[in-house]
Design a protein around this motif. Structure first.
Motif, PDB file in Angstrom:
ATOM      1  N   ASN A   1     -18.237  -3.643  23.126  1.00 14.57           N
ATOM      2  CA  ASN A   1     -19.033  -2.657  22.379  1.00 14.57           C
ATOM      3  C   ASN A   1     -18.333  -2.256  21.094  1.00 14.57           C
ATOM      4  O   ASN A   1     -18.984  -2.045  20.056  1.00 14.57           O
ATOM      5  CB  ASN A   1     -19.292  -1.428  23.248  1.00 14.57           C
ATOM      6  CG  ASN A   1     -20.268  -1.721  24.378  1.00 14.57           C
ATOM      7  OD1 ASN A   1     -21.018  -2.696  24.325  1.00 14.57           O
ATOM      8  ND2 ASN A   1     -20.255  -0.879  25.400  1.00 14.57           N
ATOM      9  N   TYR A   2     -17.002  -2.112  21.149  1.00 15.72           N
ATOM     10  CA  TYR A   2     -16.276  -1.766  19.926  1.00 15.72           C
ATOM     11  C   TYR A   2     -16.276  -2.932  18.939  1.00 15.72           C
ATOM     12  O   TYR A   2     -16.337  -2.734  17.710  1.00 15.72           O
ATOM     13  CB  TYR A   2     -14.845  -1.361  20.255  1.00 15.72           C
ATOM     14  CG  TYR A   2     -14.716   0.108  20.619  1.00 15.72           C
ATOM     15  CD1 TYR A   2     -14.912   1.095  19.649  1.00 15.72           C
ATOM     16  CD2 TYR A   2     -14.414   0.505  21.914  1.00 15.72           C
ATOM     17  CE1 TYR A   2     -14.799   2.446  19.977  1.00 15.72           C
ATOM     18  CE2 TYR A   2     -14.299   1.848  22.255  1.00 15.72           C
ATOM     19  CZ  TYR A   2     -14.498   2.813  21.278  1.00 15.72           C
ATOM     20  OH  TYR A   2     -14.397   4.138  21.597  1.00 15.72           O
ATOM     21  N   GLU A   3     -16.221  -4.164  19.435  1.00 18.18           N
ATOM     22  CA  GLU A   3     -16.283  -5.326  18.553  1.00 18.18           C
ATOM     23  C   GLU A   3     -17.629  -5.407  17.851  1.00 18.18           C
ATOM     24  O   GLU A   3     -17.717  -5.752  16.663  1.00 18.18           O
ATOM     25  CB  GLU A   3     -16.014  -6.595  19.349  1.00 18.18           C
ATOM     26  CG  GLU A   3     -14.570  -6.760  19.780  1.00 18.18           C
ATOM     27  CD  GLU A   3     -14.365  -8.005  20.613  1.00 18.18           C
ATOM     28  OE1 GLU A   3     -15.356  -8.759  20.788  1.00 18.18           O
ATOM     29  OE2 GLU A   3     -13.246  -8.235  21.094  1.00 18.18           O
ATOM     30  N   LYS A   4     -18.687  -5.076  18.577  1.00 14.24           N
ATOM     31  CA  LYS A   4     -20.014  -5.075  17.969  1.00 14.24           C
ATOM     32  C   LYS A   4     -20.117  -4.017  16.884  1.00 14.24           C
ATOM     33  O   LYS A   4     -20.870  -4.176  15.912  1.00 14.24           O
ATOM     34  CB  LYS A   4     -21.076  -4.839  19.043  1.00 14.24           C
ATOM     35  CG  LYS A   4     -21.277  -6.026  19.971  1.00 14.24           C
ATOM     36  CD  LYS A   4     -22.247  -5.686  21.097  1.00 14.24           C
ATOM     37  CE  LYS A   4     -23.602  -5.333  20.555  1.00 14.24           C
ATOM     38  NZ  LYS A   4     -24.586  -5.062  21.645  1.00 14.24           N
ATOM     39  N   ALA A   5     -19.355  -2.912  17.054  1.00 19.63           N
ATOM     40  CA  ALA A   5     -19.374  -1.843  16.053  1.00 19.63           C
ATOM     41  C   ALA A   5     -18.387  -2.113  14.927  1.00 19.63           C
ATOM     42  O   ALA A   5     -18.237  -1.280  14.003  1.00 19.63           O
ATOM     43  CB  ALA A   5     -19.057  -0.499  16.714  1.00 19.63           C
TER      44      ALA A   5
END
Length: 504
Positions: free
Chosen positions: A455-459
């Protein structure tokens, strides 16, 4: 069974033999006998099942699977004792029914049977408590059977009445006094083993016999250890039990395991060494092969009195006020007093009381394997649920502009499901750190961390996951450390860094 487990087993003072729980399981796989004392239809599957169950026990010993008895909590052990005690006690009522089990015995016969049962029970229960040397020299169970036989042949029969003896129900004869390998015993038809469903029935029976024998023996060993306060060797318990059942199956026996009632009575009477079990097994062997004419004279009601003592000592009586207290509101318990003595415990765990009741009922109505399994499942579910309340996630902004999330408690399947919802992926800074108190406990925990990282990589942000560690074993000068886990989409790998780096 008794000789091998006593001479070579890992729990001195424990008595093993043909246990009632095994008989219940075997009885569910074979037909009902035409009359008391005879074999049921399909009895031939018992002997290969006993042999295979012994092999499974050796497999448990080799793989050290017996270590999982640590998962059995005290509440399950109490339920196991209660279920087994109920099984022993209530099974004695069949002595007072006629041979076809259609109605109760009546009249003078019933009266004399009740009297002999009471006399035998009283003799066995109170003889060890008498303040005299004779009471400690003679086994109370043997004395109870002798007193019952004296009542039968010196009082009941001279008055023109009689009750059933062992010889009337299942007579010992020279033909069945000595063990015979089941392969050459003419009373068994081994051609019945050739049916299509026989392998499946043998496998299922052997698994159940192995499970009930292993569980009952390991738990009985723990109970005996609490009394004698000497070390217990579960590995030797299992190896000796497996070998004993293989031998018993070959010579036409139903196998066996530890008998908790007899074991408790043995150690309470002072039999805490291997000698007590060896002498008991040799005594049984001589009684069956040499003194069987005397065994045929023992009244069944005298045997019932002895077994009632065994059942009463097996049942965990303190669990009754515990269960009653669990059913009452807390403010009512303080009024249960007699002469200033508190009858009910003031503080109880209702969930533990529920586990005790569930294990007791299932052990009595089905078998102890299902009962203990159900109890362990309930205890594990309770522990997992309680552990979810101890897991918290907090966050703080650090001086360098990054954000630190700290997870306190165990991250496992019960706490991992909503773990990813604890993070603010949109408003968090570019650099985020996650500090776990403990390592992920299972795949669900690892997957939850991977989901957070994804999720952090997507952000478009970066998160570093670190795990606190303890001290290295080997001395006080060893440095403190934590583990840094760098996780990719595929999997994760770990490297060790010092704890001061994590703090920095």
């Amino acid at each position: 069974i008794g000789f091998v487990t006593s001479a070579f087993g890992g729990r001195p003072g424990m008595i093993s033999g043909a246990a009632g729980a095994r008989a219940t399981i075997i009885g569910s796989f074979i037909g009902t006998p035409d009359r008391v004392g005879m074999n049921g239809e399909g009895v031939e599957i018992v002997f290969p099942s006993v042999i295979i169950s012994g092999g499974f026990m050796l497999l448990i010993w080799y793989t050290k699977f017996y270590r999982f008895t640590k998962l059995i909590p005290e509440s399950v052990l109490v339920g196991f004792l209660n279920g087994l005690g109920l099984l022993i006690i209530l099974s004695q009522v069949y002595t007072f029914r006629n041979e076809d089990d259609t109605q109760w015995r009546t009249g003078d016969e019933l009266g004399w049977m009740v009297l002999i049962t009471f006399v035998s029970w009283f003799t066995m229960e109170f003889t060890p408590k008498m303040p005299c040397r004779f009471a400690n020299l003679v086994p109370s169970s043997l004395l109870a059977l002798v007193v019952g036989a004296i009542f039968e042949f010196a009082l009941v029969r001279p008055l023109g009445h009689r009750t059933d003896t062992i010889g009337d129900v299942a007579e010992f004869t020279p033909e069945n006094a000595f063990p015979t390998p089941f392969m050459i015993d003419p009373q068994y038809d081994l051609t019945k083993l050739q049916s299509e469903d026989t392998p499946v029935r043998i496998f299922l029976l052997s698994v159940l016999l192995c499970a009930v024998g292993s569980i009952e023996s390991l738990l009985t060993a723990e109970v005996v250890t609490e009394v004698v306060k000497t070390p217990n060797r579960p590995d030797r318990v299992m190896s000796a039990l497996g070998c004993a059942n293989i031998i018993a199956g070959f010579v036409g026996g139903m196998g066996g395991d530890a008998t908790i009632g007899l074991s408790k009575m043995n150690v309470i009477s002072g039999g805490t060494s291997r000698i007590s079990g060896v002498v008991a097994s040799i005594g049984v062997l001589l009684s069956v092969t040499v003194a069987y004419p005397l065994l045929n004279l023992v009244p069944m009601s005298a045997l019932t009195g002895v077994m009632l003592v065994v059942g009463l000592h097996t049942f965990s009586w303190p669990s009754i006020p515990y269960a009653v207290s669990a059913c009452l509101p807390e403010q009512w318990r303080q009024y249960a007093k007699v002469g200033g003595r508190q009858l009910l415990p003031l503080r109880v765990d209702r969930y533990d009381a529920l586990i005790m009741a569930v294990v007791s009922v299932i052990s009595y109505t089905t078998n102890i394997v299902y009962g203990i399994f159900a109890g362990v499942v309930l205890a594990c579910c309770r522990f997992s649920w309680e552990s979810t309340h101890d897991f918290t996630v907090s966050s703080v902004l650090r001086a360098d502009g990054s954000k630190l999330y700290t997870a306190q408690g165990e991250l496992f399947f019960a706490t991992a499901n909503k773990f990813h919802l604890e993070f603010d992926y949109v408003n968090d800074p570019e650099r985020v750190a996650l500090l776990l108190e403990f390592e992920p406990q299972d795949y669900s925990a690892v997957h939850a961390i991977r989901k957070v990282m994804h999720n952090y990589e997507k952000a478009g942000k970066h998160i570093e996951v670190r795990i606190h560690g303890g001290e290295h074993q080997g001395g006080d000068e060893a440095p403190n450390y934590a583990q840094t886990i760098e996780m990719s989409e595929e999997w994760h790998r770990a490297r060790t860094v010092h704890k001061d780096e994590v703090t920095k």
